[in-house]
Design a protein around this motif. Structure first.
Motif, PDB file in Angstrom:
ATOM      1  N   LEU A  15       0.835  -1.202   0.000  1.00 21.07           N
ATOM      2  CA  LEU A  15       0.000   0.000   0.000  1.00 21.07           C
ATOM      3  C   LEU A  15       0.869   1.251   0.000  1.00 21.07           C
ATOM      4  N   VAL A  16       1.934   1.240   0.776  1.00 24.55           N
ATOM      5  CA  VAL A  16       2.848   2.392   0.785  1.00 24.55           C
ATOM      6  C   VAL A  16       3.421   2.618  -0.609  1.00 24.55           C
ATOM      7  N   LEU A  17       3.853   1.541  -1.265  1.00 27.05           N
ATOM      8  CA  LEU A  17       4.418   1.665  -2.612  1.00 27.05           C
ATOM      9  C   LEU A  17       3.373   2.199  -3.593  1.00 27.05           C
ATOM     10  N   ALA A  18       2.169   1.621  -3.580  1.00 26.17           N
ATOM     11  CA  ALA A  18       1.108   2.072  -4.489  1.00 26.17           C
ATOM     12  C   ALA A  18       0.751   3.527  -4.223  1.00 26.17           C
ATOM     13  N   SER A  19       0.739   3.906  -2.961  1.00 27.36           N
ATOM     14  CA  SER A  19       0.377   5.276  -2.598  1.00 27.36           C
ATOM     15  C   SER A  19       1.456   6.267  -3.019  1.00 27.36           C
ATOM     16  N   LEU A  20       2.720   5.868  -2.880  1.00 23.43           N
ATOM     17  CA  LEU A  20       3.816   6.749  -3.295  1.00 23.43           C
ATOM     18  C   LEU A  20       3.787   6.979  -4.805  1.00 23.43           C
ATOM     19  N   VAL A  21       3.551   5.911  -5.564  1.00 25.27           N
ATOM     20  CA  VAL A  21       3.443   6.051  -7.018  1.00 25.27           C
ATOM     21  C   VAL A  21       2.267   6.958  -7.366  1.00 25.27           C
ATOM     22  N   THR A  22       1.152   6.765  -6.660  1.00 22.51           N
ATOM     23  CA  THR A  22      -0.035   7.585  -6.905  1.00 22.51           C
ATOM     24  C   THR A  22       0.240   9.047  -6.578  1.00 22.51           C
ATOM     25  N   GLY A  23       0.888   9.300  -5.442  1.00 19.75           N
ATOM     26  CA  GLY A  23       1.227  10.673  -5.086  1.00 19.75           C
ATOM     27  C   GLY A  23       2.162  11.314  -6.091  1.00 19.75           C
ATOM     28  N   LEU A  24       3.104  10.526  -6.603  1.00 17.62           N
ATOM     29  CA  LEU A  24       4.053  11.052  -7.582  1.00 17.62           C
ATOM     30  C   LEU A  24       3.357  11.389  -8.900  1.00 17.62           C
ATOM     31  N   VAL A  25       2.498  10.511  -9.363  1.00 18.01           N
ATOM     32  CA  VAL A  25       1.824  10.753 -10.638  1.00 18.01           C
ATOM     33  C   VAL A  25       0.809  11.888 -10.507  1.00 18.01           C
TER      34      VAL A  25
END
Length: 279
Positions: free
Chosen positions: A210-220
């Motif tokens: 979830l942290v990884l998915a959220s970081l990618v989402t925040g970046l995009v």
């Protein structure tokens, strides 16, 4: 200006909350489709269509595309969105170089479809899919979560940027944004994801994913913001419209979400947390 912003927010907030969290799936699709269609009307201006007739036609074409995708597998559209946002990043990074290739009205009109349509598909995929993460099974919570990821990223970026923002992120597109703001936003998103994982009784692997998915989402989401800023700068306008007094236009409010929603929806689908749903 502040009074106008507050009044507009007080009027729109209950409408948005009611439309997103209290409508059945079909009503939700219609409500969000109406928002996307208004966003398309604004994007027509970003595309260079200044006349009302052209802007209305573009908005209606976008609405027709949404209707035509009702029976198309959402994941296919979400993969297209991921590819598009990689391209969008490259466009922002090279601006003003390359503008001659995408600066025509038809090219910018197609860009609008690639921004708006997958956002609607992703949002409705989140609404109708079978969601399971930790002890949580509420699809409306996952929609709230992706909204919060974008808001938390913005808040973290604001404070980090004010405190440490010397190195500019994309000065030719958005002079106010800094690399410190990006890192600050991502740190805030990471902390938020961990907190939500604990509250949802997620295991260690789920938390890390979830942290990884959220970081990618925040970046995009940053790319979504920058892409609209690039189009506005190219077009020579400050706001996408004046539909929301004191706030600019709808696109000015959802630009980050248009990137974040389809990418997050794809990520949690690939992780097996969201199954294909039905209207």
């Amino acid at each position: 200006m502040l009074k106008t912003r507050i009044i507009t927010a007080l009027i729109l907030a209950p409408i948005a909350i009611g439309g997103i969290f209290f409508l059945p799936p079909l009503g939700f699709a219609l409500f969000t489709g109406a928002i996307i269609t208004l966003g398309a009307w604004e994007w027509a201006n970003l595309s260079g269509l200044e006349g009302q007739a052209g802007r209305v036609v573009y908005a209606l074409v976008t609405a027709a595309v949404l209707y035509g995708l009702l029976n198309v597998p959402a994941v296919a559209v979400l993969w297209l969105a991921l590819v598009w946002w990689v391209v969008g990043f490259l466009l922002v990074r090279s601006y003003p170089g390359g503008a001659a290739r995408w600066g025509s009205i038809p090219a910018r009109a197609v860009m609008g479809l690639l921004v708006l349509v997958p956002a609607w598909v992703g949002l409705n995929h989140l609404r109708t899919g079978g969601f399971q993460f930790g002890d949580s099974t509420n699809n409306l919570l996952v929609i709230l979560y992706v909204f919060c990821v974008v808001w938390v990223a913005d808040i973290g970026a604001y404070f980090a940027g004010r405190a440490f923002g010397k190195a500019k992120l994309a000065p030719r597109v958005s002079p106010g944004k800094s690399w410190a703001g990006v890192w600050g936003g991502l740190v805030a998103v990471g902390v938020f994801a961990v907190v939500i994982s604990v509250l949802a009784s997620a295991d260690t692997v789920e938390t890390l994913l979830l942290v990884l998915a959220s970081l990618v989402t925040g970046l995009v989401s940053v790319v979504g913001d920058l892409l609209e800023s690039m189009l506005k700068r190219f077009r020579g306008i400050k706001d996408s419209s004046q539909l929301l007094p004191g706030h600019g236009g709808i696109m000015d409010r959802i630009d980050s979400l248009t990137a974040a929603i389809p990418v997050f929806a794809l990520a949690i689908t690939q992780l097996g947390w969201l199954a294909t749903g039905h209207w």
